[in-house]
Design a protein around this motif. Structure first.
Motif, PDB file in Angstrom:
ATOM      1  N   THR A  78      31.905  28.426  37.302  1.00 42.14           N
ATOM      2  CA  THR A  78      31.527  29.820  37.071  1.00 42.14           C
ATOM      3  C   THR A  78      31.017  30.502  38.337  1.00 42.14           C
ATOM      4  N   ILE A  79      30.871  29.769  39.421  1.00 42.30           N
ATOM      5  CA  ILE A  79      30.277  30.332  40.636  1.00 42.30           C
ATOM      6  C   ILE A  79      31.136  31.452  41.207  1.00 42.30           C
ATOM      7  N   ASP A  80      30.485  32.535  41.571  1.00 41.07           N
ATOM      8  CA  ASP A  80      31.140  33.655  42.248  1.00 41.07           C
ATOM      9  C   ASP A  80      30.864  33.484  43.743  1.00 41.07           C
ATOM     10  N   LEU A  81      31.840  32.938  44.469  1.00 40.79           N
ATOM     11  CA  LEU A  81      31.634  32.610  45.876  1.00 40.79           C
ATOM     12  C   LEU A  81      31.358  33.849  46.717  1.00 40.79           C
ATOM     13  N   TYR A  82      32.050  34.947  46.426  1.00 41.05           N
ATOM     14  CA  TYR A  82      31.830  36.182  47.176  1.00 41.05           C
ATOM     15  C   TYR A  82      30.406  36.680  46.974  1.00 41.05           C
ATOM     16  N   ASP A  83      29.956  36.727  45.727  1.00 41.89           N
ATOM     17  CA  ASP A  83      28.602  37.203  45.427  1.00 41.89           C
ATOM     18  C   ASP A  83      27.550  36.304  46.082  1.00 41.89           C
ATOM     19  N   ALA A  84      27.764  34.993  46.010  1.00 37.71           N
ATOM     20  CA  ALA A  84      26.811  34.063  46.625  1.00 37.71           C
ATOM     21  C   ALA A  84      26.745  34.269  48.134  1.00 37.71           C
ATOM     22  N   GLN A  85      27.907  34.491  48.749  1.00 35.78           N
ATOM     23  CA  GLN A  85      27.935  34.733  50.202  1.00 35.78           C
ATOM     24  C   GLN A  85      27.207  36.023  50.554  1.00 35.78           C
ATOM     25  N   GLN A  86      27.465  37.096  49.802  1.00 36.27           N
ATOM     26  CA  GLN A  86      26.841  38.379  50.104  1.00 36.27           C
ATOM     27  C   GLN A  86      25.323  38.323  49.922  1.00 36.27           C
ATOM     28  N   ARG A  87      24.882  37.615  48.900  1.00 34.64           N
ATOM     29  CA  ARG A  87      23.436  37.477  48.697  1.00 34.64           C
ATOM     30  C   ARG A  87      22.803  36.687  49.846  1.00 34.64           C
ATOM     31  N   ARG A  88      23.499  35.670  50.319  1.00 38.28           N
ATOM     32  CA  ARG A  88      22.976  34.878  51.437  1.00 38.28           C
ATOM     33  C   ARG A  88      22.933  35.705  52.718  1.00 38.28           C
ATOM     34  N   LEU A  89      23.978  36.492  52.976  1.00 40.52           N
ATOM     35  CA  LEU A  89      23.998  37.335  54.176  1.00 40.52           C
ATOM     36  C   LEU A  89      22.889  38.379  54.129  1.00 40.52           C
ATOM     37  N   ALA A  90      22.644  38.933  52.933  1.00 40.33           N
ATOM     38  CA  ALA A  90      21.558  39.907  52.789  1.00 40.33           C
ATOM     39  C   ALA A  90      20.207  39.246  53.041  1.00 40.33           C
ATOM     40  N   GLU A  91      20.065  38.005  52.568  1.00 39.50           N
ATOM     41  CA  GLU A  91      18.820  37.265  52.791  1.00 39.50           C
ATOM     42  C   GLU A  91      18.601  36.996  54.277  1.00 39.50           C
ATOM     43  N   ILE A  92      19.673  36.659  54.982  1.00 41.55           N
ATOM     44  CA  ILE A  92      19.579  36.417  56.424  1.00 41.55           C
ATOM     45  C   ILE A  92      19.142  37.691  57.148  1.00 41.55           C
ATOM     46  N   GLN A  93      19.700  38.845  56.743  1.00 45.11           N
ATOM     47  CA  GLN A  93      19.327  40.113  57.360  1.00 45.11           C
ATOM     48  C   GLN A  93      17.859  40.441  57.109  1.00 45.11           C
ATOM     49  N   ARG A  94      17.388  40.174  55.890  1.00 45.36           N
ATOM     50  CA  ARG A  94      15.966  40.411  55.590  1.00 45.36           C
ATOM     51  C   ARG A  94      15.080  39.523  56.461  1.00 45.36           C
ATOM     52  N   ASP A  95      15.479  38.274  56.621  1.00 47.42           N
ATOM     53  CA  ASP A  95      14.702  37.344  57.443  1.00 47.42           C
ATOM     54  C   ASP A  95      14.678  37.801  58.907  1.00 47.42           C
ATOM     55  N   LYS A  96      15.814  38.294  59.384  1.00 45.07           N
ATOM     56  CA  LYS A  96      15.888  38.777  60.772  1.00 45.07           C
ATOM     57  C   LYS A  96      14.977  39.978  60.981  1.00 45.07           C
ATOM     58  N   LYS A  97      14.989  40.905  59.998  1.00 46.92           N
ATOM     59  CA  LYS A  97      14.144  42.092  60.105  1.00 46.92           C
ATOM     60  C   LYS A  97      12.663  41.718  60.058  1.00 46.92           C
ATOM     61  N   ALA A  98      12.332  40.777  59.173  1.00 43.08           N
ATOM     62  CA  ALA A  98      10.935  40.338  59.067  1.00 43.08           C
ATOM     63  C   ALA A  98      10.498  39.653  60.353  1.00 43.08           C
ATOM     64  N   PHE A  99      11.394  38.852  60.946  1.00 39.87           N
ATOM     65  CA  PHE A  99      11.072  38.168  62.195  1.00 39.87           C
ATOM     66  C   PHE A  99      10.882  39.172  63.331  1.00 39.87           C
ATOM     67  N   ALA A 100      11.777  40.180  63.394  1.00 42.93           N
ATOM     68  CA  ALA A 100      11.663  41.208  64.432  1.00 42.93           C
ATOM     69  C   ALA A 100      10.370  42.005  64.275  1.00 42.93           C
ATOM     70  N   LYS A 101      10.014  42.308  63.030  1.00 47.31           N
ATOM     71  CA  LYS A 101       8.777  43.041  62.762  1.00 47.31           C
ATOM     72  C   LYS A 101       7.564  42.222  63.183  1.00 47.31           C
ATOM     73  N   GLN A 102       7.579  40.928  62.877  1.00 42.82           N
ATOM     74  CA  GLN A 102       6.476  40.054  63.252  1.00 42.82           C
ATOM     75  C   GLN A 102       6.361  39.936  64.772  1.00 42.82           C
ATOM     76  N   GLN A 103       7.526  39.826  65.425  1.00 38.13           N
ATOM     77  CA  GLN A 103       7.526  39.748  66.890  1.00 38.13           C
ATOM     78  C   GLN A 103       6.941  41.013  67.503  1.00 38.13           C
ATOM     79  N   LYS A 104       7.343  42.170  66.966  1.00 41.60           N
ATOM     80  CA  LYS A 104       6.840  43.445  67.473  1.00 41.60           C
ATOM     81  C   LYS A 104       5.330  43.528  67.294  1.00 41.60           C
ATOM     82  N   LYS A 105       4.846  43.066  66.150  1.00 37.98           N
ATOM     83  CA  LYS A 105       3.404  43.076  65.878  1.00 37.98           C
ATOM     84  C   LYS A 105       2.667  42.178  66.863  1.00 37.98           C
TER      85      LYS A 105
END
Length: 205
Positions: A131-158
């Motif tokens: 039942t796995i939706d590979l496209y949906d799983a990939q997109q959710r993972r890519l979005a999670e990576i982007q959130r992590d990158k933004k959080a890391f950049a924000k922390q670095q700036k701080k």
């Protein structure tokens, strides 16, 4: 349908498709941290190892490499190639399940022996997900990576801003210390002048 396994150490997830058509889906919808395994120059299963975030291929334990190699091979002795999923290249003229590489120099090659005990142990952990939706799983993972990158950049700036403020405070403190030192020197100089004047007056009288 995707088959999921756990490495013998229990740390990493392995997965593979049922046939060449499912392999096509896996080629399309892998994750950036996935590593692809295949028998070199022969038809075989496509097996993927999902690394932990921040890992590189040099960090993959030898036992995990053996687990992946055991799942892809059918011959007594073969060479297995492996590379990161993002290094896989698909062109329109390729048949189902066929891939090339963006950077062939980043493909590694491993000589392995057939190892049925490893395969039997891995089979115990197999989970079938149809039942796995590979496209949906990939997109959710890519979005999670982007959130992590933004959080890391924000922390670095701080942290950089805090370091800047600390440097300015230290500079200001040093400037105050120099000012205080100058005032002290001036006070000593005035005291010395007064003492000299008093001594001169004493001599005159």
């Amino acid at each position: 349908m995707v088959y999921f396994f756990k490495t013998r150490c229990g740390t990493y997830t392995l997965y593979m498709g049922r046939d060449k058509f499912e392999n096509e889906e896996l080629i399309k919808y892998g994750w950036p941290e996935d590593v692809w395994f295949h028998v070199d120059d022969l038809s075989s299963a496509h097996v993927y190892l999902r690394m932990k975030p921040g890992m590189g291929m040099d960090d993959i334990p030898e036992d995990a490499l053996l687990d992946c190699s055991a799942l892809v091979k059918e011959k007594i002795q073969v060479y297995v190639v492996y590379t990161r999923w993002k290094n896989l290249k698909k062109t329109p003229n390729m048949v189902e399940g066929q891939v090339g590489y963006h950077r062939p120099e980043n493909v590694r090659r491993l000589k392995v022996e057939k190892n049925n005990p490893i395969v039997r142990q891995l089979e115990k952990s197999r989970v079938v997900d149809d039942t796995i939706d590979l496209y949906d799983a990939q997109q959710r993972r890519l979005a999670e990576i982007q959130r992590d990158k933004k959080a890391f950049a924000k922390q670095q700036k701080k942290e950089q801003e805090l370091a800047r403020l600390a440097a300015e405070a230290e500079k200001e403190a040093k400037s105050y210390d120099r000012l205080f030192e100058n005032d002290r020197e001036n006070m000593v100089s005035v005291s010395e002048q007064k003492a000299t004047a008093d001594a001169t007056a004493a001599e005159e009288y």
